[in-house]
Design an enzyme around this catalytic site. Structure first.
Site, short mmCIF file in Angstrom:
data_model
loop_
_atom_site.label_atom_id
_atom_site.label_comp_id
_atom_site.label_asym_id
_atom_site.label_seq_id
_atom_site.Cartn_x
_atom_site.Cartn_y
_atom_site.Cartn_z
N HIS A 255 0.79 -1.15 -0.04
CA HIS A 255 -0.03 -0.08 0.04
C HIS A 255 0.68 1.19 0.32
CE1 HIS A 255 -3.57 -2.42 0.48
NE2 HIS A 255 -3.88 -2.45 1.61
N GLU B 98 -11.84 -3.40 -1.83
CA GLU B 98 -10.83 -2.60 -2.80
C GLU B 98 -10.97 -2.69 -4.22
OE1 GLU B 98 -7.24 -3.23 -0.50
OE2 GLU B 98 -8.48 -4.04 0.92
N HIS C 7 -9.90 2.30 0.85
CA HIS C 7 -9.76 1.31 1.79
C HIS C 7 -11.01 1.43 2.81
CE1 HIS C 7 -7.76 -1.95 4.15
NE2 HIS C 7 -7.06 -1.96 3.07
#
Ligand code: BGC
Length: 342
Positions: free
Chosen positions: A92, A303, A166
């Site tokens: 991420h 996501e 998210h």
């Protein structure tokens, strides 16, 4: 700009979405339903708590969402070492990914509803990524009960980009119960199996005859605690599905439904993948909304994104971005509260 300032989107039906400049984090999403108003995203009561949490709650993830093997990518023959924030891998966007940045926010005109623009400049070399990257995200809430996230980025050197949002959803209202009584439907025939270190193996496997087959709506509880190795070894669901249809047009990726509140959430996207993560790593401590601690399975992150580790798997949909090109993806959340599943 006050760090803790809360930005609000409101529509004609009384839906209200709040977010922060920090990571563009969506901190509440209130939907009127038959019993009152339900906040469908997991989070905290105080903006300050979003500065210390590590679960990417409600955040924009970038530059590259999900895991990159050994944090290493090869772009046009040159190898780049990204930060290895989940050693030895990259997750991420790294230690100070987009979820930790203060985005520049301003309201913008839109024919579709109320909108804000979120802008971020990421300098060449940040977290190891090449190229100065300019990212522009638009959050729009329409009067048709749609929340649209429009994602754009441009670069001045060849690079990679994969952005997602998210939020962890709990359509019963966050805190009280976990999400096992939610129905889930995923428009995907295949998923990407993971190795022991949660890196995609490169395979795209069929969901047929596995607990990962959500092509028809199914209770999450039927799969959540299954012995299927790809679920058991991760302590819950934490996998990417390869969406059947993806193109420049939005197509339906996933539907989540709660019988209790009658809320249905559809997610439409232009992206090729959907990561479903059932929040098994929530520590179960600290104060979430209304004083409830954030327990494992308290919400499910849906996501939409590129297929994980695509830069190292040339047969996965391309995630490179070159100067002169525009990365452009969209996510549309459509929600209903009339009790009907479909
Ligand atoms: C990933 C999980 C990770 C989590 C962190 C999810 O998107 O799939 O593996 O632990 O983010 O919050």
């Amino acid at each position: 700009m006050a760090k803790n300032k809360i930005y609000k989107l409101i529509n004609l039906h009384g839906v209200q979405i709040e977010f922060l400049a920090l990571g563009g984090k969506i901190i509440s999403w209130k939907v009127p339903e038959k019993n009152g108003i339900t906040d469908i995203v997991v989070g905290y009561d105080h903006p300050a708590d979003y500065f210390t949490e590590d679960e990417y709650v409600g955040a924009l993830c970038g530059r590259y969402a999900n895991r990159i093997k050994n944090g290493r990518v090869n772009i046009d023959g040159k190898t780049f070492q990204l930060s290895q924030n989940t050693p030895p891998h990259h997750l991420h966007g790294g230690n100070e990914g987009f979820h930790k940045k203060l985005w520049k926010i301003k309201p913008v005109e839109s024919s579709e509803g109320q909108s804000f623009e979120l802008r971020l400049f990421s300098p060449d070399g940040e977290e190891g990524y090449p190229g100065n990257l300019k990212t522009t995200v638009i959050y729009t809430l329409t009067d048709n009960n749609e929340f649209i996230i429009d994602l754009k980025a441009v670069t001045d050197k060849p690079t990679i980009v994969n952005l997602t949002s998210h939020s962890y959803f709990n359509l019963n209202g966050t805190g009280k119960e976990d999400v096992s009584d939610h129905f889930l439907q995923i428009f995907a025939d295949r998923y990407t199996p993971l190795d022991k270190e949660s890196i995609t193996t490169g395979e795209m496997a069929s969901v047929e005859n596995t607990p990962l087959d959500f092509r028809q709506p199914k209770l999450l509880s039927e799969s959540l605690h299954s012995d299927f190795p790809q679920i058991k070894s991760k302590g819950g669901i934490d996998l990417n599905w390869v969406l059947n249809r993806y193109s420049h047009e939005l197509s339906k990726a996933v539907v989540l439904h709660s019988k209790q509140t009658g809320i249905t959430l559809e997610i439409w996207t232009t992206q090729p993948g959907l990561q479903v993560y059932t929040g098994q790593h929530f520590p179960g401590k600290g104060k979430g909304k209304s004083g409830y601690s954030l327990q494992p399975f308290c919400g499910v992150a849906l996501e939409t994104q590129g297929i994980p580790d695509a830069p190292n798997k040339p047969h996965f949909p391309n995630s490179f971005l070159y100067p002169g090109e525009v990365y452009h993806q969209k996510i549309m959340y459509k929600f209903y509260s009339d009790g009907k599943l479909f």
